[in-house]
Write a protein that holds these residues in place. Structure first.
Motif, PDB file in Angstrom:
ATOM      1  N   SER A 159       0.828  -1.216   0.000  1.00 53.50           N
ATOM      2  CA  SER A 159       0.000   0.000   0.000  1.00 53.50           C
ATOM      3  C   SER A 159       0.861   1.263   0.000  1.00 53.50           C
ATOM      4  N   ASP A 160       0.225   2.392  -0.374  1.00 54.54           N
ATOM      5  CA  ASP A 160       0.921   3.677  -0.349  1.00 54.54           C
ATOM      6  C   ASP A 160       1.452   3.992   1.050  1.00 54.54           C
ATOM      7  N   ASP A 161       0.659   3.678   2.080  1.00 60.59           N
ATOM      8  CA  ASP A 161       1.081   3.966   3.460  1.00 60.59           C
ATOM      9  C   ASP A 161       2.397   3.277   3.791  1.00 60.59           C
ATOM     10  N   ILE A 162       2.505   2.016   3.364  1.00 64.28           N
ATOM     11  CA  ILE A 162       3.728   1.259   3.648  1.00 64.28           C
ATOM     12  C   ILE A 162       4.905   1.854   2.876  1.00 64.28           C
ATOM     13  N   VAL A 163       4.679   2.184   1.600  1.00 67.32           N
ATOM     14  CA  VAL A 163       5.760   2.760   0.781  1.00 67.32           C
ATOM     15  C   VAL A 163       6.226   4.084   1.385  1.00 67.32           C
ATOM     16  N   ILE A 164       5.272   4.930   1.777  1.00 63.10           N
ATOM     17  CA  ILE A 164       5.635   6.220   2.395  1.00 63.10           C
ATOM     18  C   ILE A 164       6.410   5.982   3.692  1.00 63.10           C
ATOM     19  N   GLY A 165       5.996   4.977   4.456  1.00 66.84           N
ATOM     20  CA  GLY A 165       6.708   4.634   5.699  1.00 66.84           C
ATOM     21  C   GLY A 165       8.149   4.242   5.422  1.00 66.84           C
ATOM     22  N   ILE A 166       8.356   3.495   4.347  1.00 68.76           N
ATOM     23  CA  ILE A 166       9.711   3.061   3.971  1.00 68.76           C
ATOM     24  C   ILE A 166      10.555   4.263   3.523  1.00 68.76           C
ATOM     25  N   VAL A 167       9.945   5.154   2.736  1.00 64.70           N
ATOM     26  CA  VAL A 167      10.652   6.377   2.317  1.00 64.70           C
ATOM     27  C   VAL A 167      10.992   7.223   3.549  1.00 64.70           C
ATOM     28  N   ALA A 168      10.027   7.355   4.465  1.00 63.80           N
ATOM     29  CA  ALA A 168      10.225   8.161   5.681  1.00 63.80           C
ATOM     30  C   ALA A 168      11.403   7.646   6.494  1.00 63.80           C
ATOM     31  N   ASP A 169      11.501   6.317   6.642  1.00 63.86           N
ATOM     32  CA  ASP A 169      12.623   5.722   7.378  1.00 63.86           C
ATOM     33  C   ASP A 169      13.944   5.964   6.654  1.00 63.86           C
ATOM     34  N   ARG A 170      13.905   5.775   5.325  1.00 66.02           N
ATOM     35  CA  ARG A 170      15.159   5.831   4.546  1.00 66.02           C
ATOM     36  C   ARG A 170      15.776   7.224   4.563  1.00 66.02           C
ATOM     37  N   ILE A 171      14.939   8.273   4.490  1.00 70.16           N
ATOM     38  CA  ILE A 171      15.515   9.625   4.418  1.00 70.16           C
ATOM     39  C   ILE A 171      16.020  10.117   5.777  1.00 70.16           C
ATOM     40  N   GLU A 172      15.802   9.308   6.829  1.00 69.38           N
ATOM     41  CA  GLU A 172      16.375   9.624   8.138  1.00 69.38           C
ATOM     42  C   GLU A 172      17.831   9.134   8.241  1.00 69.38           C
ATOM     43  N   GLU A 173      18.237   8.275   7.303  1.00 69.67           N
ATOM     44  CA  GLU A 173      19.594   7.726   7.377  1.00 69.67           C
ATOM     45  C   GLU A 173      20.628   8.802   7.048  1.00 69.67           C
ATOM     46  N   ASP A 174      21.851   8.621   7.578  1.00 72.97           N
ATOM     47  CA  ASP A 174      22.894   9.651   7.492  1.00 72.97           C
ATOM     48  C   ASP A 174      23.170  10.127   6.074  1.00 72.97           C
ATOM     49  N   ASP A 175      23.218   9.191   5.114  1.00 73.19           N
ATOM     50  CA  ASP A 175      23.613   9.591   3.763  1.00 73.19           C
ATOM     51  C   ASP A 175      22.565  10.465   3.080  1.00 73.19           C
ATOM     52  N   ALA A 176      21.335  10.480   3.622  1.00 77.26           N
ATOM     53  CA  ALA A 176      20.262  11.271   3.002  1.00 77.26           C
ATOM     54  C   ALA A 176      20.022  12.590   3.730  1.00 77.26           C
ATOM     55  N   ARG A 177      20.844  12.891   4.730  1.00 78.90           N
ATOM     56  CA  ARG A 177      20.604  14.120   5.507  1.00 78.90           C
ATOM     57  C   ARG A 177      20.828  15.384   4.675  1.00 78.90           C
ATOM     58  N   LYS A 178      21.749  15.308   3.704  1.00 84.35           N
ATOM     59  CA  LYS A 178      22.000  16.480   2.830  1.00 84.35           C
ATOM     60  C   LYS A 178      20.975  16.564   1.710  1.00 84.35           C
ATOM     61  N   GLY A 179      20.211  15.482   1.533  1.00 90.04           N
ATOM     62  CA  GLY A 179      19.219  15.458   0.463  1.00 90.04           C
ATOM     63  C   GLY A 179      19.156  14.092  -0.189  1.00 90.04           C
ATOM     64  N   PHE A 180      18.330  13.996  -1.224  1.00 88.96           N
ATOM     65  CA  PHE A 180      18.137  12.719  -1.902  1.00 88.96           C
ATOM     66  C   PHE A 180      17.463  12.962  -3.249  1.00 88.96           C
ATOM     67  N   ILE A 181      17.527  11.932  -4.094  1.00 87.57           N
ATOM     68  CA  ILE A 181      16.833  11.963  -5.379  1.00 87.57           C
ATOM     69  C   ILE A 181      15.846  10.803  -5.383  1.00 87.57           C
ATOM     70  N   LEU A 182      14.571  11.105  -5.491  1.00 88.29           N
ATOM     71  CA  LEU A 182      13.557  10.048  -5.593  1.00 88.29           C
ATOM     72  C   LEU A 182      13.344   9.724  -7.067  1.00 88.29           C
ATOM     73  N   ASP A 183      13.547   8.472  -7.425  1.00 83.08           N
ATOM     74  CA  ASP A 183      13.445   8.037  -8.812  1.00 83.08           C
ATOM     75  C   ASP A 183      12.323   7.003  -8.913  1.00 83.08           C
ATOM     76  N   GLY A 184      11.311   7.311  -9.751  1.00 77.46           N
ATOM     77  CA  GLY A 184      10.209   6.352  -9.900  1.00 77.46           C
ATOM     78  C   GLY A 184       9.181   6.437  -8.785  1.00 77.46           C
ATOM     79  N   PHE A 185       9.230   7.508  -8.010  1.00 72.13           N
ATOM     80  CA  PHE A 185       8.261   7.729  -6.936  1.00 72.13           C
ATOM     81  C   PHE A 185       8.164   9.227  -6.726  1.00 72.13           C
ATOM     82  N   PRO A 186       6.980   9.782  -6.502  1.00 73.96           N
ATOM     83  CA  PRO A 186       5.671   9.125  -6.441  1.00 73.96           C
ATOM     84  C   PRO A 186       5.155   8.738  -7.836  1.00 73.96           C
ATOM     85  N   ARG A 187       4.373   7.655  -7.859  1.00 67.87           N
ATOM     86  CA  ARG A 187       3.811   7.162  -9.123  1.00 67.87           C
ATOM     87  C   ARG A 187       2.377   7.645  -9.354  1.00 67.87           C
ATOM     88  N   THR A 188       1.737   8.122  -8.294  1.00 69.93           N
ATOM     89  CA  THR A 188       0.346   8.586  -8.411  1.00 69.93           C
ATOM     90  C   THR A 188       0.196   9.889  -7.627  1.00 69.93           C
TER      91      THR A 188
END
Length: 201
Positions: A60-89
């Motif tokens: 579900s979208d909720d689960i995907v958003i939860g996974i993105v939310a966790d991932r962008i908390e990691e150290d390598d994403a603190r300066k920013g990130f590039i989302l590729d192929g998301f959001p799809r809707t």
């Protein structure tokens, strides 16, 4: 610098994202990779996703958003990130906006690679023919019929995401039919005003 890459399959998003990763030192995040990593790490949201996938369901979208939310908390994403192929809707875009707002974050820019889709199909057919002529197997992604299905799915579901961001003044369209280096130069121009902010964040 927090970016989203939009554009149909075969538009060159992956090629350009790799160049931005090297330039800015921020990770390129694909939902498929994040999903697999969360499942492998057995995080709470990863376990939820695993249960859904094991049952043959779509995450579900909720689960995907939860996974993105966790991932962008990691150290390598603190300066920013590039989302590729998301959001799809549009629903995913709205959920992403809410999640970022809760974290006190916002997107800097949404880059859309605009391409001639019939030319893309021709390119894929040519690539498949060249592979066959050399006696090489045709990659699944280069199978013209598979590609046309992916393109149809993109046009049905994801093409509506660009107008969503355009209405918010966050979208920058880039001509993806140019040579690769020219596309990179146009992206650099679009991001030039953000560089200062990227250094601070």
């Amino acid at each position: 610098m927090r970016l989203i890459f939009l554009g149909p399959p075969g538009a060159g998003k992956g090629t350009q994202a790799v160049r931005l990763v090297e330039k800015y030192g921020i990770p390129q995040l694909s939902t498929g990779d994040m999903l697999r990593a969360a499942v492998a790490a057995a995080t709470p949201v990863g376990l939820k996703a695993k249960a859904v996938m094991d049952a043959g369901g779509l995450v579900s979208d909720d689960i995907v958003i939860g996974i993105v939310a966790d991932r962008i908390e990691e150290d390598d994403a603190r300066k920013g990130f590039i989302l590729d192929g998301f959001p799809r809707t549009v629903a995913q875009a709205e959920a992403l906006d809410r999640m970022l707002a809760e974290k006190g974050l916002k997107l800097d820019l949404v880059l859309e690679l605009v391409v001639d889709q019939s030319a893309l199909v021709d390119r894929i057919i040519k690539r498949a023919e060249e592979a066959k002529a050399q006696g090489l197997p045709v990659r699944k992604d280069d199978d013209p019929e598979v590609f046309k299905q992916r393109l149809a799915a993109y046009n049905r579901d994801t093409a509506v995401v660009a107008p969503y961001y355009k209405a918010r003044g966050q979208l920058k369209a880039i001509d993806g039919m140019q040579p690769i280096d020219a596309v990179t130069a146009d992206i650099a121009k679009a991001l030039s005003g953000l560089d200062g902010d990227a250094q601070k964040s």
